[in-house]
Design an enzyme around this catalytic site. Sequence first.
Site, short mmCIF file in Angstrom:
data_model
loop_
_atom_site.label_atom_id
_atom_site.label_comp_id
_atom_site.label_asym_id
_atom_site.label_seq_id
_atom_site.Cartn_x
_atom_site.Cartn_y
_atom_site.Cartn_z
N HIS A 191 0.81 -1.22 0.00
CA HIS A 191 0.00 0.00 0.00
C HIS A 191 0.84 1.26 0.00
O HIS A 191 0.40 2.32 -0.43
CB HIS A 191 -1.00 -0.02 1.16
CG HIS A 191 -2.12 -0.95 0.88
ND1 HIS A 191 -2.15 -2.23 1.34
CD2 HIS A 191 -3.22 -0.81 0.09
CE1 HIS A 191 -3.24 -2.84 0.88
NE2 HIS A 191 -3.91 -2.00 0.12
N GLU A 433 -10.78 -11.44 -4.17
CA GLU A 433 -9.34 -11.32 -3.90
C GLU A 433 -8.81 -12.45 -3.03
O GLU A 433 -7.65 -12.46 -2.65
CB GLU A 433 -9.01 -9.95 -3.30
CG GLU A 433 -9.82 -9.56 -2.09
CD GLU A 433 -9.49 -8.17 -1.57
OE1 GLU A 433 -8.49 -7.58 -1.99
OE2 GLU A 433 -10.24 -7.70 -0.70
N ASP A 457 -4.22 -8.81 -3.82
CA ASP A 457 -4.35 -9.87 -2.82
C ASP A 457 -4.56 -11.24 -3.46
O ASP A 457 -4.06 -12.23 -2.95
CB ASP A 457 -5.50 -9.55 -1.86
CG ASP A 457 -5.05 -8.55 -0.81
OD1 ASP A 457 -3.95 -8.72 -0.28
OD2 ASP A 457 -5.80 -7.59 -0.54
N CYS A 504 -9.73 -4.03 -9.88
CA CYS A 504 -9.19 -2.82 -9.27
C CYS A 504 -7.82 -3.06 -8.67
O CYS A 504 -7.25 -2.19 -8.03
CB CYS A 504 -10.15 -2.25 -8.24
SG CYS A 504 -10.53 -3.41 -6.93
C1 PEP Z 1 -6.36 -5.73 -4.23
O1 PEP Z 1 -6.13 -6.53 -3.31
O2 PEP Z 1 -6.11 -5.97 -5.42
C2 PEP Z 1 -6.99 -4.42 -3.93
C3 PEP Z 1 -7.36 -3.62 -4.90
O3 PEP Z 1 -7.12 -4.06 -2.63
P1 PEP Z 1 -5.90 -3.52 -1.75
O4 PEP Z 1 -4.73 -3.29 -2.68
O5 PEP Z 1 -6.34 -2.28 -1.08
O6 PEP Z 1 -5.65 -4.66 -0.81
MG MG Z 2 -7.00 -6.21 -1.36
#
Ligand code: PEP
Ligand code: MG
Length: 576
Positions: A191, A433, A457, A504
């Site tokens: 992140h 995910e 994920d 996403c």
């Molecule tokens: C993902 O896991 O691809 C996602 C978009 O969520 P995050 O990156 O916030 O875990």
């Molecule tokens: Mg995620």
Amino acid sequence: MIELKGIAASPGIAIGRTFFLDKEEFAIKKHKIDKKNIDAEIFRFNEAVDKSRFELVEIKKKIVESIGHKNAKIFDAHILVLNDPLFIEKIHNRIKTELLNVEYAVWITTEELSNAFIQSGDSLVSERASDIHDVGRRILRNLLGNEREILASLQEEVIVAAADLAPSDTAQMRKEKVIGFVTDMGGRTSHVAIMARSLEIPAVVGLKEITEKVEPGDLLIVDGNSGTVIVNPENDVLKKYEKEKKKIRVVASELIKLKDVMVRTVDGHEVRLMANIEGPEEIESAINHGAEGVGLYRTEFLYLNRSDLPGEEEQFEAYKYVVDLMKPHPVTIRTLDLGGDKFLSHLNLSPEINPSLGCRGIRLCLNRPDIFKIHLRAILRASIFGNLKIMYPLISGIEELKRANQILEEVKQELTSKGTEFNRDVEVGIMIEVPSAAIIADFLAKETRFFSIGTNDLIQYSLAIDRVNEKIAYLYEPLHPSVLRLIKGVIDTAHNAGIEIGMCGEMASDPLFIPVLLGMGLDEFSMGSISVPVIKEIVRNISLVEAKGLAEKVMNFSSAGEIEEFLRTQLKKNQT
Ligand code: PEP
Ligand code: MG
């Protein structure tokens, strides 16, 4: 001049002086004090304890007022630690007999105590470990001043070098004069990296030894496109990168001109390109880059960098603002996804050995319906101001989904009984995910209106590769045949069930992967705003027929390496 290679985390080139953030959140130095300074050192400690107690009482008051006594219990536990004569005496003794400076005495004592509690094997006792740890950090913050305060007071632009950063640190950079950052640890989908892309700060992570190679004030070049970092560059190298930086700016401004152009393949197939955002301040950039809505709003960032929980009004205002500005385009609000690498110390969750496999995302919300309900109330209230959708993260099975929907229903009933307006038909979808969710997507599709694949994920859990660990980053393979099979399977299942499916995760913003995902039939691509124009250009230059052909072919390869080579060859062919 030294050149280092790491993981390209956020594109662009930054050139500037190094600002060094210590490996620890706090730079604790051990030194012996003079006997005559014992009293002064104990006085400093007592003062920091008093200040910490005052802060805790104040936070507790606010929590009691906003969400009630039950939730303020953790602060009682912290205050108890501060009032524990044995705890205080232990630190006094270290200063008096071992002649340790107060910072080190606090640090070592809290480390020892919390480790002993964790190792006790008793879950109740080990929960106390995080109380001790948090109290220790609070005292240290009051003794040292917060590292972030130093960052906040910067007068000139800098490049931050650190062993590791938390997503909350990156979020903080928004307001400061940080033009780039480099870290020893981390992966592309951590992140910290995602946040850097949102803030448009060039970054390279996973450099392993950057903190050993740089000194504060060194001149650094951060090439976030190739993952290269150059320490104290020679003149000709510096000139080359300055030129490159200008070129990148020109190309970006050209691409932005595509803002209002339709996203359509050469044979007329339309897909939606959406933005991923972490907060309301990013919405303008999303619109300027031509996003047709928000495919992922990571709401948890509103909960970071603060000592209390955001209340219903504050959340409502944030969501309403985004939904209102984006209308008539949709805004998909992902419910709170805390845990993993996004943690909140003041929620006092007991430490976990595997936080990514622990109480994160929807699990945390289902464990804390008090927090979840306030969150859902704010979201539902904002739903009348535009086109708002709700999305649950980390769903692993049908019961979790049903339980989340049940709580949503309860909140809807509460709002109805109070006469509060909200969109009764708000669309609710889930992230795919967790591999288990991908495998039972047919069951889940019956209970939900849309899917969005979270590849960050999904890859981490399918391949058992920690997404934030630079040591195994080479194994984090989006093109692994197992990942492609899961993605293809989920897309087909969604379409068979008549629901829409987007993506996403970061995979949706990588130019190399777009043709394959398009060919597999993905309806929506959501990504950091800066990627939108680049991806638009790719979609506009390929036909759906061609993309389908590629998507079929890649399924025949047995390794990520072969697939990547094949796709790169295709890309080259198309460019010539
Ligand atoms: C993902 O896991 O691809 C996602 C978009 O969520 P995050 O990156 O916030 O875990
Ligand atoms: Mg995620």
